[in-house]
Motif scaffolding. Structure first.
Motif, PDB file in Angstrom:
ATOM      1  N   UNK A 100     -12.135   8.885  -1.533  1.00 17.94           N
ATOM      2  CA  UNK A 100     -13.384   9.138  -1.887  1.00 17.94           C
ATOM      3  C   UNK A 100     -12.897   9.820  -2.633  1.00 17.94           C
ATOM      4  N   UNK A 101     -11.955  10.958  -1.879  1.00 15.41           N
ATOM      5  CA  UNK A 101     -11.546  12.438  -2.843  1.00 15.41           C
ATOM      6  C   UNK A 101     -10.622  12.659  -4.666  1.00 15.41           C
ATOM      7  N   UNK A 102     -10.589  10.840  -4.004  1.00 19.06           N
ATOM      8  CA  UNK A 102      -9.577  10.330  -5.040  1.00 19.06           C
ATOM      9  C   UNK A 102     -10.201  10.626  -6.262  1.00 19.06           C
ATOM     10  N   UNK A 103      -9.987  11.340  -7.803  1.00 23.98           N
ATOM     11  CA  UNK A 103     -10.287  11.033  -8.541  1.00 23.98           C
ATOM     12  C   UNK A 103      -9.194  10.327  -9.893  1.00 23.98           C
ATOM     13  N   UNK A 104      -8.131   9.897  -8.989  1.00 24.98           N
ATOM     14  CA  UNK A 104      -7.541   9.039  -9.879  1.00 24.98           C
ATOM     15  C   UNK A 104      -7.948   7.904 -10.120  1.00 24.98           C
TER      16      UNK A 104
ATOM     17  N   UNK B 190      -2.371  16.104   0.515  1.00 25.36           N
ATOM     18  CA  UNK B 190      -2.610  15.316   1.900  1.00 25.36           C
ATOM     19  C   UNK B 190      -3.375  15.127   2.282  1.00 25.36           C
ATOM     20  N   UNK B 191      -3.818  13.854   3.604  1.00 22.66           N
ATOM     21  CA  UNK B 191      -5.221  12.907   3.660  1.00 22.66           C
ATOM     22  C   UNK B 191      -5.312  13.924   4.567  1.00 22.66           C
ATOM     23  N   UNK B 192      -6.833  13.370   5.741  1.00 17.81           N
ATOM     24  CA  UNK B 192      -6.774  13.761   6.636  1.00 17.81           C
ATOM     25  C   UNK B 192      -7.206  12.462   7.715  1.00 17.81           C
ATOM     26  N   UNK B 193      -6.817  12.282   8.801  1.00 15.66           N
ATOM     27  CA  UNK B 193      -6.972  10.854   9.929  1.00 15.66           C
ATOM     28  C   UNK B 193      -8.116  10.334   9.076  1.00 15.66           C
ATOM     29  N   UNK B 194      -9.247  10.694   9.156  1.00 17.25           N
ATOM     30  CA  UNK B 194      -9.939  10.045   7.786  1.00 17.25           C
ATOM     31  C   UNK B 194      -9.814   9.144   7.008  1.00 17.25           C
ATOM     32  N   UNK B 195      -8.916   9.825   6.348  1.00 24.61           N
ATOM     33  CA  UNK B 195      -8.675   9.548   4.896  1.00 24.61           C
ATOM     34  C   UNK B 195      -7.688   8.359   4.654  1.00 24.61           C
ATOM     35  N   UNK B 196      -6.286   8.942   5.803  1.00 24.22           N
ATOM     36  CA  UNK B 196      -5.644   7.457   5.961  1.00 24.22           C
ATOM     37  C   UNK B 196      -6.215   6.205   6.776  1.00 24.22           C
ATOM     38  N   UNK B 197      -7.075   6.726   7.831  1.00 22.89           N
ATOM     39  CA  UNK B 197      -7.578   5.028   8.052  1.00 22.89           C
ATOM     40  C   UNK B 197      -7.917   4.046   6.387  1.00 22.89           C
ATOM     41  N   UNK B 198      -8.861   5.259   5.551  1.00 24.10           N
ATOM     42  CA  UNK B 198      -9.234   4.242   4.705  1.00 24.10           C
ATOM     43  C   UNK B 198      -8.570   3.811   3.442  1.00 24.10           C
ATOM     44  N   UNK B 199      -7.251   4.347   3.433  1.00 24.86           N
ATOM     45  CA  UNK B 199      -6.955   3.862   2.295  1.00 24.86           C
ATOM     46  C   UNK B 199      -5.436   2.702   3.111  1.00 24.86           C
ATOM     47  N   UNK B 200      -5.988   2.763   4.305  1.00 26.90           N
ATOM     48  CA  UNK B 200      -4.602   1.887   5.065  1.00 26.90           C
ATOM     49  C   UNK B 200      -4.961   0.443   4.348  1.00 26.90           C
ATOM     50  N   UNK B 201      -6.916   0.594   4.059  1.00 31.29           N
ATOM     51  CA  UNK B 201      -6.856  -0.592   4.016  1.00 31.29           C
ATOM     52  C   UNK B 201      -7.490  -1.228   2.667  1.00 31.29           C
ATOM     53  N   UNK B 202      -8.202  -2.448   2.449  1.00 31.57           N
ATOM     54  CA  UNK B 202      -7.363  -3.580   0.868  1.00 31.57           C
ATOM     55  C   UNK B 202      -8.663  -2.388   0.245  1.00 31.57           C
TER      56      UNK B 202
END
Length: 473
Positions: free
Chosen positions: A429-433, A412-424
């Motif tokens: 930063x947690x993703x290593x893929x 899953x994602x935290x609210x901060x990470x959700x806001x980050x992945x919605x941008x181009x």
């Protein structure tokens, strides 16, 4: 027929000024023809009224010389009768006097009479008939002769050819034509002025656009008449769309250049090191790094091109009425093989039925591909089970919407990470893929263009749920 003619005029006449002039000409021809017919009718009536008075005066003067002497009817046609009709010197005058039974007393026996002739009136009766090869205007008057031995009705018929009447009629008609021509010339002039004055706002719009720089897409601030305001508003709306596209393209080019500059520089550096390497084992290791970097760079470029293509498609969507389940099932049939190769089970649930939405079918398929691709890439990290669930769900708090959901069972994602992945280019930063961070940006843009909304939320029991809210039909 007139409607088809006007449609042809609109199709083949590109000049607004010419259209106005041609339409005025059409009105002028129809109106002029009607006025000419009316003028001719009026001229005929006016000429008849003038000369009928003379004809009636002459007939009355003649009847005054009618007398009965010793049971004989005496009739002496006075010269005053012909003097009254001498104004039309080229006209012929004919007459006859007859009894009640139409027996000739004097005059021309072959004069025509209307059929039937009025017999119960003492008023003058006028009519027009041909005599001796030309039209004549006749008057018939009736008089009662009373004497000690005589009590008899007689008829007097007086006729005059129509040369003078026709000349007066033609003169009045030609005067009317001359007046209409004069008014038409004045009308043409004012139509030309009106067309020039009416089209002046459009010329100002044209001049304002011609004087602009090619990069100036700001709104037109020109005062125009109410009828031209929708045109200026459409131009401003179109330029605003161009401005948004231009801003988006500039931002995309800058970000793409930033994203590609580092891997290309790394690829070039590794290639230079490999070229100078003499140890075969190290050379092989560097060659493997070059291959991986080249593959990642190729994938990133493909995603960038896909994003650019879909960003353009977002502006030219063709929404239509579709059955959401049918569109989703068709695309999942293509995605199932990809999920199986990665050891992930792909399931589908429909809790709404054959709900219909207004959407672009290709856009729905692209949205689903991106969401499933993201779930396969990132949703399997620390996953409790190798499964993806695609479902169509109702939204209890808003029955006008329906939800297409893709759920994984990853971390899953935290609210901060959700806001980050919605941008181009925002990957979290947690993703290593490795990835470009464009998938969700593509989905969000397309969904918004269809009037929907993309919502990312943490699912019950763990994992991420990507929800597409669409309007029902």
């Amino acid at each position: 027929m007139i409607k088809r003619w006007l449609q042809s005029l609109t199709t083949y006449t590109s000049s607004l000024r010419l259209r106005l002039i041609v339409l005025f000409a059409l009105v002028l021809v129809l109106g002029g023809g009607t006025l000419l017919w009316a003028a001719e009718s009026f001229a005929r009536r006016a000429a008849d009224q003038v000369y009928d008075k003379l004809l009636a005066s002459a007939a009355l003067a003649a009847l005054e010389r009618l007398s009965v002497i010793e049971d004989h009817i005496n009739f002496d046609l006075p010269y005053a009768t012909f003097d009254m009709l001498s104004l039309s010197e080229h006209d012929r005058v004919v007459y006859r006097l007859m009894r009640e039974d139409q027996t000739l007393l004097t005059g021309y026996d072959a004069l025509p009479l209307p059929d039937p002739i009025p017999s119960n009136t003492n008023e003058p009766f006028f009519f027009t008939l041909d005599y001796d090869g030309e039209p004549f205007r006749f008057i018939v008057m009736r008089r009662l002769l009373i004497d000690s031995k005589t009590h008899e009705w007689v008829w007097f018929q007086l006729g005059q050819s129509r040369l003078a009447r026709s000349a007066l009629e033609h003169d009045m008609v030609w005067r009317a034509i001359a007046d209409m021509i004069g008014l038409s010339v004045i009308g043409w002039f004012f139509v030309w002025l009106a067309a020039r004055w009416s089209l002046a706002p459009l010329m100002r719009v044209q001049q304002a656009l011609a004087q602009r720089q090619s990069t100036d897409l700001s709104p037109l601030l020109i005062k125009v008449p109410r009828e031209a305001a929708p045109l200026v508003a459409a131009i401003n709306h179109f330029m605003a769309r161009l401005q948004r596209n231009q801003d988006r393209n500039h931002a995309f080019i800058a970000e793409a250049a930033h994203q590609l500059r580092t891997p290309l520089a790394s690829l070039q550096a590794q290639a230079e090191l490999a070229a100078d390497e003499t140890d075969s084992a190290l050379f092989k290791d560097r060659a493997e790094r070059i291959r991986r970097n080249a593959k990642e760079t190729t994938n990133r470029i493909n995603q960038l091109l896909s994003y650019a293509t879909l960003a353009h498609r977002a502006d030219v969507l063709s929404p239509e009425r579709i059955v959401l389940e049918q569109c989703v099932v068709n695309e999942l049939a293509n995605l199932a093989a990809i999920a199986m190769r990665q050891g992930v089970e792909l399931n589908f649930d429909n809790h709404v039925g054959e709900v219909q939405v207004l959407a672009d079918p290709e856009a729905i398929r692209e949205v689903l591909r991106n969401l499933v691709d993201n779930a396969l890439k990132y949703g399997q990290l620390n996953s409790t089970r190798a499964e993806l669930i695609v479902s169509i769900e109702p939204i209890p708090e808003n029955t006008a919407l329906v939800m297409l959901q893709v759920r994984d069972f990853g971390q899953g994602l935290t609210p901060e990470q959700i806001a980050q992945v919605m941008t181009r280019f925002g990957r979290g930063e947690f993703n290593k893929t490795k990835g470009s961070g464009l998938g969700l940006a593509i989905v969000d843009q397309i969904v918004r263009q269809m009037g929907g909304e993309l919502v990312l939320t943490t699912a019950q029991g763990g994992g991420l749920a990507a929800q597409i809210w669409l309007k029902r039909i």
